[in-house]
Write a protein that holds these residues in place. Sequence first.
Motif, PDB file in Angstrom:
ATOM      1  N   GLN A  46       0.828  -1.209   0.000  1.00  0.00           N
ATOM      2  CA  GLN A  46       0.000   0.000   0.000  1.00  0.00           C
ATOM      3  C   GLN A  46       0.857   1.251   0.000  1.00  0.00           C
ATOM      4  O   GLN A  46       0.529   2.245  -0.663  1.00  0.00           O
ATOM      5  N   GLY A  49       2.375   1.586  -3.590  1.00  0.00           N
ATOM      6  CA  GLY A  49       1.414   1.874  -4.665  1.00  0.00           C
ATOM      7  C   GLY A  49       1.789   1.165  -5.959  1.00  0.00           C
ATOM      8  O   GLY A  49       2.257   0.024  -5.957  1.00  0.00           O
ATOM      9  N   GLU A  50       1.601   1.852  -7.073  1.00  0.00           N
ATOM     10  CA  GLU A  50       1.901   1.259  -8.371  1.00  0.00           C
ATOM     11  C   GLU A  50       3.396   1.002  -8.565  1.00  0.00           C
ATOM     12  O   GLU A  50       3.794   0.242  -9.444  1.00  0.00           O
ATOM     13  N   GLY A  51       4.211   1.628  -7.752  1.00  0.00           N
ATOM     14  CA  GLY A  51       5.648   1.435  -7.869  1.00  0.00           C
ATOM     15  C   GLY A  51       6.188   0.257  -7.083  1.00  0.00           C
ATOM     16  O   GLY A  51       7.408   0.095  -6.970  1.00  0.00           O
ATOM     17  N   SER A  53       7.692  -3.144  -6.092  1.00  0.00           N
ATOM     18  CA  SER A  53       8.609  -3.985  -6.844  1.00  0.00           C
ATOM     19  C   SER A  53       7.999  -5.362  -7.093  1.00  0.00           C
ATOM     20  O   SER A  53       7.130  -5.820  -6.334  1.00  0.00           O
ATOM     21  N   ARG A  57       5.643  -7.827  -4.573  1.00  0.00           N
ATOM     22  CA  ARG A  57       4.365  -8.406  -5.009  1.00  0.00           C
ATOM     23  C   ARG A  57       4.377  -9.930  -4.849  1.00  0.00           C
ATOM     24  O   ARG A  57       3.396 -10.527  -4.396  1.00  0.00           O
ATOM     25  N   PRO A  79      -0.717  -7.482 -11.319  1.00  0.00           N
ATOM     26  CA  PRO A  79       0.061  -6.463 -12.049  1.00  0.00           C
ATOM     27  C   PRO A  79       1.342  -6.993 -12.673  1.00  0.00           C
ATOM     28  O   PRO A  79       1.867  -6.394 -13.619  1.00  0.00           O
ATOM     29  N   GLU A  82       1.731  -7.480 -16.510  1.00  0.00           N
ATOM     30  CA  GLU A  82       2.002  -6.340 -17.391  1.00  0.00           C
ATOM     31  C   GLU A  82       3.464  -5.917 -17.352  1.00  0.00           C
ATOM     32  O   GLU A  82       3.827  -4.924 -17.990  1.00  0.00           O
ATOM     33  N   HIS A  83       4.284  -6.661 -16.634  1.00  0.00           N
ATOM     34  CA  HIS A  83       5.691  -6.273 -16.487  1.00  0.00           C
ATOM     35  C   HIS A  83       6.449  -6.479 -17.790  1.00  0.00           C
ATOM     36  O   HIS A  83       6.118  -7.352 -18.596  1.00  0.00           O
TER      37      HIS A  83
END
Length: 240
Positions: A46, A49-51, A53, A57, A79, A82-83
Amino acid sequence: MKILAAMLTCAVLPQAAGGDAFAAALADYRAQRYEAALAGFTAELQAAGEGASPELRCDAALAALRMRRPGDAEAAARPLLEHNAADERAWGEFLLGQAAMQRAEVAAAAARLPDAEPMAWQAAVSSAERAFAHWCRAAQRPGGWHEAQRNAERALHALDELRRQRDAAQPTKKKDDAPPPPAPTDQQPLEEQLPDLTVPPLSPAQLQELAQKLARKEKEKRTTRIAAQRGQAVAGERDW
């Protein structure tokens, strides 16, 4: 029947630049304090965020799978698909396969209950099909991935059993009085409950071809069942 949870015993991936909070979560995971580990990794996710690693994840997804929370695992791992790096995408596929198989286990257990929902067996089959497809794709990462390929092979065998139980539970099979399969036990690790497969390993291309064939076969079976049900409904309306 427990199905599969291979590779949950793998080491948590290292975090390149983890701080004290990450180190604490990692220590919790290694000490099998999975609830605390999941809480720590989730807080780190959290904050990032979108950053976040790929390593974080993966760690969060692994902890969620240990807690049998496939939804949280999917949220952490999706996510990765999409890497830019093929290895990270493969990890996403692998973890999503684990989550889908856990969903299959839950649905199969629910299907064995006396008041089971009519579609519970189909939900188990569909989840196992997704797990198989995810692992097929994970096995195609550069250099291959033996564990993903092995999981795909095991999922293929699990699918056969789930479909057999689903079809046996259909009212038209007249097996309503048959005793249900024994409930899964939590005393033995899932890996130890798996039969020793003697079939030779399949190549990633063969697994992918099997996935496509299974999808076509299952679609044909569904079409046949729907047609039969419609025919029975029409006959019932006229037979009065």
